[in-house]
Design a protein around this motif. Sequence first.
Motif, PDB file in Angstrom:
ATOM      1  N   GLN A 260      49.149  65.316  21.440  1.00 13.62           N
ATOM      2  CA  GLN A 260      48.901  64.251  22.388  1.00 13.62           C
ATOM      3  C   GLN A 260      50.136  63.352  22.481  1.00 13.62           C
ATOM      4  N   VAL A 261      50.625  63.192  23.691  1.00 12.30           N
ATOM      5  CA  VAL A 261      51.774  62.346  23.960  1.00 12.30           C
ATOM      6  C   VAL A 261      51.279  61.043  24.565  1.00 12.30           C
ATOM      7  N   GLN A 262      51.707  59.944  23.990  1.00  8.53           N
ATOM      8  CA  GLN A 262      51.379  58.647  24.546  1.00  8.53           C
ATOM      9  C   GLN A 262      52.480  58.204  25.493  1.00  8.53           C
ATOM     10  N   LEU A 263      52.085  57.751  26.664  1.00  8.79           N
ATOM     11  CA  LEU A 263      53.013  57.322  27.693  1.00  8.79           C
ATOM     12  C   LEU A 263      52.720  55.882  28.061  1.00  8.79           C
ATOM     13  N   VAL A 264      53.757  55.079  28.130  1.00  6.55           N
ATOM     14  CA  VAL A 264      53.624  53.674  28.466  1.00  6.55           C
ATOM     15  C   VAL A 264      54.478  53.379  29.684  1.00  6.55           C
ATOM     16  N   GLU A 265      53.828  52.935  30.744  1.00  3.19           N
ATOM     17  CA  GLU A 265      54.513  52.623  31.987  1.00  3.19           C
ATOM     18  C   GLU A 265      54.764  51.126  32.101  1.00  3.19           C
ATOM     19  N   SER A 266      55.772  50.795  32.867  1.00  3.64           N
ATOM     20  CA  SER A 266      56.060  49.408  33.174  1.00  3.64           C
ATOM     21  C   SER A 266      56.839  49.352  34.481  1.00  3.64           C
ATOM     22  N   GLY A 267      56.929  48.171  35.053  1.00  2.00           N
ATOM     23  CA  GLY A 267      57.749  47.966  36.223  1.00  2.00           C
ATOM     24  C   GLY A 267      57.005  47.756  37.519  1.00  2.00           C
ATOM     25  N   GLY A 268      55.700  47.933  37.513  1.00  2.00           N
ATOM     26  CA  GLY A 268      54.945  47.704  38.723  1.00  2.00           C
ATOM     27  C   GLY A 268      54.869  46.231  39.058  1.00  2.00           C
ATOM     28  N   GLY A 269      54.384  45.957  40.257  1.00  2.00           N
ATOM     29  CA  GLY A 269      54.256  44.581  40.679  1.00  2.00           C
ATOM     30  C   GLY A 269      54.060  44.469  42.164  1.00  2.00           C
ATOM     31  N   LEU A 270      54.214  43.261  42.644  1.00  2.00           N
ATOM     32  CA  LEU A 270      54.074  42.952  44.060  1.00  2.00           C
ATOM     33  C   LEU A 270      55.450  42.826  44.683  1.00  2.00           C
ATOM     34  N   VAL A 271      55.642  43.510  45.785  1.00  2.00           N
ATOM     35  CA  VAL A 271      56.928  43.491  46.464  1.00  2.00           C
ATOM     36  C   VAL A 271      56.694  43.516  47.966  1.00  2.00           C
ATOM     37  N   GLN A 272      57.596  42.899  48.698  1.00  2.00           N
ATOM     38  CA  GLN A 272      57.500  42.901  50.145  1.00  2.00           C
ATOM     39  C   GLN A 272      57.983  44.224  50.723  1.00  2.00           C
ATOM     40  N   PRO A 273      57.498  44.578  51.908  1.00  2.00           N
ATOM     41  CA  PRO A 273      58.024  45.787  52.550  1.00  2.00           C
ATOM     42  C   PRO A 273      59.545  45.760  52.627  1.00  2.00           C
ATOM     43  N   GLY A 274      60.135  46.887  52.343  1.00  2.00           N
ATOM     44  CA  GLY A 274      61.581  46.985  52.289  1.00  2.00           C
ATOM     45  C   GLY A 274      62.178  46.660  50.944  1.00  2.00           C
ATOM     46  N   GLY A 275      61.376  46.170  50.042  1.00  2.00           N
ATOM     47  CA  GLY A 275      61.864  45.822  48.726  1.00  2.00           C
ATOM     48  C   GLY A 275      61.963  47.015  47.800  1.00  2.00           C
ATOM     49  N   SER A 276      62.293  46.715  46.558  1.00  2.00           N
ATOM     50  CA  SER A 276      62.524  47.759  45.565  1.00  2.00           C
ATOM     51  C   SER A 276      61.811  47.437  44.266  1.00  2.00           C
ATOM     52  N   LEU A 277      61.457  48.480  43.567  1.00  2.00           N
ATOM     53  CA  LEU A 277      60.917  48.387  42.225  1.00  2.00           C
ATOM     54  C   LEU A 277      61.428  49.567  41.422  1.00  2.00           C
ATOM     55  N   ARG A 278      61.530  49.364  40.129  1.00  2.00           N
ATOM     56  CA  ARG A 278      61.923  50.434  39.229  1.00  2.00           C
ATOM     57  C   ARG A 278      60.845  50.598  38.173  1.00  2.00           C
ATOM     58  N   LEU A 279      60.209  51.737  38.192  1.00  2.00           N
ATOM     59  CA  LEU A 279      59.179  52.046  37.222  1.00  2.00           C
ATOM     60  C   LEU A 279      59.777  52.776  36.034  1.00  2.00           C
ATOM     61  N   SER A 280      59.253  52.474  34.871  1.00  2.00           N
ATOM     62  CA  SER A 280      59.697  53.115  33.652  1.00  2.00           C
ATOM     63  C   SER A 280      58.507  53.703  32.922  1.00  2.00           C
ATOM     64  N   CYS A 281      58.750  54.778  32.238  1.00  2.00           N
ATOM     65  CA  CYS A 281      57.728  55.420  31.434  1.00  2.00           C
ATOM     66  C   CYS A 281      58.391  55.972  30.188  1.00  2.00           C
ATOM     67  N   VAL A 282      57.860  55.607  29.046  1.00  2.00           N
ATOM     68  CA  VAL A 282      58.416  56.035  27.770  1.00  2.00           C
ATOM     69  C   VAL A 282      57.349  56.791  26.992  1.00  2.00           C
ATOM     70  N   ALA A 283      57.714  57.955  26.527  1.00  2.00           N
ATOM     71  CA  ALA A 283      56.806  58.777  25.750  1.00  2.00           C
ATOM     72  C   ALA A 283      56.965  58.496  24.268  1.00  2.00           C
ATOM     73  N   SER A 284      55.880  58.632  23.546  1.00  2.00           N
ATOM     74  CA  SER A 284      55.929  58.450  22.109  1.00  2.00           C
ATOM     75  C   SER A 284      56.760  59.541  21.462  1.00  2.00           C
ATOM     76  N   ARG A 285      57.235  59.248  20.290  1.00  2.00           N
ATOM     77  CA  ARG A 285      58.073  60.199  19.579  1.00  2.00           C
ATOM     78  C   ARG A 285      57.285  61.442  19.206  1.00  2.00           C
ATOM     79  N   ASN A 286      57.896  62.562  19.408  1.00  2.00           N
ATOM     80  CA  ASN A 286      57.330  63.821  18.957  1.00  2.00           C
ATOM     81  C   ASN A 286      58.455  64.842  18.870  1.00  2.00           C
ATOM     82  N   VAL A 287      58.103  66.039  18.502  1.00  2.00           N
ATOM     83  CA  VAL A 287      59.111  67.087  18.459  1.00  2.00           C
ATOM     84  C   VAL A 287      59.587  67.375  19.868  1.00  2.00           C
ATOM     85  N   PHE A 288      60.819  67.764  19.983  1.00  2.00           N
ATOM     86  CA  PHE A 288      61.392  68.032  21.290  1.00  2.00           C
ATOM     87  C   PHE A 288      61.006  69.439  21.718  1.00  2.00           C
TER      88      PHE A 288
END
Length: 123
Positions: free
Chosen positions: A1-29
Amino acid sequence: QVQLVESGGGLVQPGGSLRLSCVASRNVFITPNIMGWYRQVPEKEREFVASMTNNGDANYTASTKDRFIITRDNDKRAVFLQMTDLKPDDSAVYYCYKEFPLITENGRPKRSWGQGTQVTVHT
């Protein structure tokens, strides 16, 4: 089981920008693997947005191509979604996922999901 944590969402006006991030928990590659994003609007099915394999092959849905850019940092087990020129139709809960195509579960590739981050595009 891989845990994923997202961030970066929010409210933005049309034409704007957002950057979403997602980090997975440590595990074997484990390779190959895919990390990417789906989004879901109430009353609609969850839809694919973008993905990238561990070796850098990207895939985008037509509605976001040329506006969204997906990138990865494999050392950090992270995937990012740079969203520009956002439109009201981009409003949704965005879910990060990580998939291991060679590890099957119930006959399908194993996939882990984050809890989602809300993106709202509104004036």
